[in-house]
Write a protein that holds these residues in place. Structure first.
Motif, short mmCIF file in Angstrom:
data_model
loop_
_atom_site.label_atom_id
_atom_site.label_comp_id
_atom_site.label_asym_id
_atom_site.label_seq_id
_atom_site.Cartn_x
_atom_site.Cartn_y
_atom_site.Cartn_z
N UNK A 31 0.91 -1.31 0.09
CA UNK A 31 0.21 0.08 0.08
C UNK A 31 0.95 1.11 0.06
N UNK A 32 0.26 2.48 -0.30
CA UNK A 32 0.80 3.75 0.00
C UNK A 32 0.01 4.88 0.09
N UNK A 33 0.52 5.97 0.93
CA UNK A 33 -0.03 7.04 1.01
C UNK A 33 0.63 8.31 0.80
N UNK A 34 0.36 9.37 0.29
CA UNK A 34 1.19 10.23 -0.33
C UNK A 34 0.41 11.50 -0.25
N UNK A 35 1.12 12.83 -0.22
CA UNK A 35 0.61 14.15 -0.28
C UNK A 35 1.69 14.94 -0.86
N UNK A 36 1.19 16.09 -1.57
CA UNK A 36 2.29 17.23 -1.75
C UNK A 36 1.65 18.38 -1.73
N UNK A 37 2.57 19.37 -1.66
CA UNK A 37 1.86 20.77 -1.66
C UNK A 37 2.96 21.57 -2.25
N UNK A 38 2.37 22.78 -2.88
CA UNK A 38 3.27 23.97 -3.61
C UNK A 38 3.94 24.84 -2.47
N UNK A 39 4.99 24.90 -2.31
CA UNK A 39 5.62 25.88 -1.40
C UNK A 39 6.75 26.78 -2.48
N UNK A 40 6.46 28.13 -2.15
CA UNK A 40 7.24 29.22 -2.63
C UNK A 40 7.20 28.72 -4.41
N UNK A 41 8.56 28.45 -4.80
CA UNK A 41 8.68 28.20 -5.94
C UNK A 41 9.15 26.67 -6.41
#
Length: 526
Positions: free
Chosen positions: A327-337
């Motif tokens: 299984x996998x769980x992931x998250x990403x977010x924009x930060x600055x550039x």
């Protein structure tokens, strides 16, 4: 006797008239070649710098009239090298034509000279921003556009240059907002086609098509741009199916044949996918195979935040059959550039027949971050903590700054990668489990595209050291990885990839040996 004299006089008068005709008059009468030759002759005969500069400029104007921008740029550059005693509007017109001939450095040089004389020349500053964006210097382009917008907030040309630069930087959301702002004050082709491209880049194929329906090209260059956009839309997909094959070999006599297939469906803001993979693994004393089936998805909760996850099963076939859940769980977010990412992953190791047999599983937690410091400088870093099923643990750190040497086609980058990997112990589980592994790596990457062909190459080399089973190792290493793909049709693409080297952690394996890997992929999108 009179008749021959009349004929002679007529010929003489005609010759005199032809000789007296100016190059401009010759051009207007249709004698383009004669006009060009006359200008070149006058340039060669002229000794005064200002006169010579004016003749170069006039010849450049003539060549622009016949759409010969390459030679016109040569004349304009020569004229400006001799004298800048031309009206600012004429210098700007020459700088624009020079840029259309793809002499971007020469155009920037003249535009900066114009602005040094007249800092308030908005037209020159906007075109400077435009040329800088063509050079890939998006931050500088945005800076120049912002200088105009600080005093003229609704300047459409400056807004368009800024929107295009943001789009080419990958900031699709910001560019879309500016395109809409421009269109609220009136429609125009260049803005709407930019909006269509931005929507397509963010996955909104329907929005791009809706905007295409409103495009009405009026000039040949607009017809060419529309044709290119329609081809991109035709290649833009919701469904992707691909099949893969790979072969892996290393100096410890491990061999592996890999087969796989996948399917992906995507819409703006979300996607789902499914994969199947099969690995046939051999070494001198065993032969094992493994299958894996997985499915997952990704959803963008907010314009700057996305989450994903998935699960699957890993099936091992040897003397007994075993099923392992993954299984996998992931998250990403924009930060600055740039962005930050977080992921947790449980997987089974299948790089060799021994690993398949031992059924080693690993739970990995990873935090990563990337940031574009300038148009050319990029920084990436990650930390992973891994917990192995044979009671072993590892810390893994990667830091990699890179610099873009050339922003055109090919795109050329160089960089440095540092990696530190440390295991709690040597578990003899069949994977590479060093203490105090450190690698210092220099790489050069080349990305080149031409019509249907795309090539990526990355040679690398460096120094690695580690301790394992009480022995210390210091080695130089090197290798190369690459991919060549060819678009057979708008929807069918074939690719070949390969990698070889003696980097202990190369090819995504956990074995620590010299290795060789080659693979093929056939993808169909619709």
């Amino acid at each position: 006797m009179i008749r021959p004299l009349l004929v002679a006089c007529t010929l003489a008068l005609g010759a005199g008239a032809a000789f007296a005709a100016t190059p401009a008059e010759m051009f207007r009468s249709g004698d383009v070649a004669g006009a060009v030759a006359a200008y070149r002759s006058r340039i060669d005969a002229s000794a005064a710098p200002q006169e010579k500069a004016e003749l170069h400029k006039e010849l450049g104007d003539l060549l622009v009239g016949k759409d010969d921008y390459a030679d016109a740029a040569n004349q304009y550059v020569a004229a400006l090298a001799l004298s800048r005693a031309f009206p600012g509007s004429e210098r700007l017109r020459m700088a624009v034509a020079i840029s259309w001939a793809d002499r971007l450095d020469d155009s920037v040089r003249e535009l900066e000279a114009i602005l040094a004389d007249e800092p308030a020349d908005a037209a020159a500053r906007i075109h400077l921003a435009r040329v800088l964006s063509w050079q890939g210097k998006q931050d500088q382009a945005i800076g120049q556009a912002d200088m105009v917008l600080s005093s003229e907030p609704e300047n459409r040309d400056a807004l368009l240059v800024k929107a295009n630069a943001l789009r080419w930087k990958g900031n699709g959301r910001q560019s879309i907002a500016i395109y809409h702002r421009i269109l609220s004050g009136g429609d125009d082709f260049d803005t709407r086609i930019g909006l269509a491209h931005a929507l397509l880049d963010t996955g909104d194929k329907k929005g791009a098509v809706d905007n295409v329906r409103q495009l009405k090209p009026a000039y040949p260059y607009q017809e060419r741009e529309l044709k290119g956009l329609l081809e991109e839309i035709d290649r833009a997909v919701n469904h992707t199916v691909d099949a893969r094959y790979g072969y892996y070999s290393d100096t410890d006599d491990n061999r592996q044949y890999r087969y796989g297939a996948s399917y992906t469906y995507q819409e703006p803001g979300w996607s789902v996918s499914a994969q199947y993979a099969h690995a046939d693994s051999h070494d001198p004393s065993r032969r094992n195979s493994a299958h894996s089936i997985a499915a997952g998805g990704y959803y963008r909760l907010l314009p700057w935040l996305g989450i994903g996850g998935g699960g699957g099963v890993h099936i091992v076939d040897d003397s007994t059959t075993n099923t392992i859940l993954t299984w996998r769980l992931n998250a990403d977010a924009e930060l600055g550039r740039g962005s930050i990412g977080f992921g947790v992953l449980k997987e089974a190791l299948t790089s060799t027949a021994q690993l398949v047999e031992k059924r080693i599983r690993v739970l990995a937690t990873t935090l990563s971050a990337s940031q574009r410091l300038t148009d050319r400088i990029f920084l990436y870093g990650s930390y992973s903590y891994r917990d192995y099923s044979d009671s072993n643990r590892a810390h893994d750190v990667v830091v990699s700054p890179s610099y873009t040497l050339f922003t055109g086609n090919p795109l050329l980058r160089t960089g440095y990668r540092f990696r530190y990997l440390d295991f709690e112990r040597q578990s003899r589980g069949g994977y590479f489990d060093p203490n105090n592994f450190m690698a210092h790596q220099i790489f050069l990457s080349l990305d080149w595209k031409r019509e249907r062909l795309a090539v990526y190459l990355e040679p690398y080399g460096g120094f690695q050291s580690f301790d394992r089973y009480g022995d210390h190792s210091d080695d130089l290493f090197g290798g190369i990885t690459g991919t060549v793909s060819y678009r057979l049709t708008n929807h069918l693409t074939a690719a070949v990839n390969g990698e070889f080297g003696n980097y202990a952690l190369g090819a995504g394996t956990a074995t620590g040996f010299e290795y060789f890997l080659v693979g093929t992929r056939l993808g169909y999108s619709f």
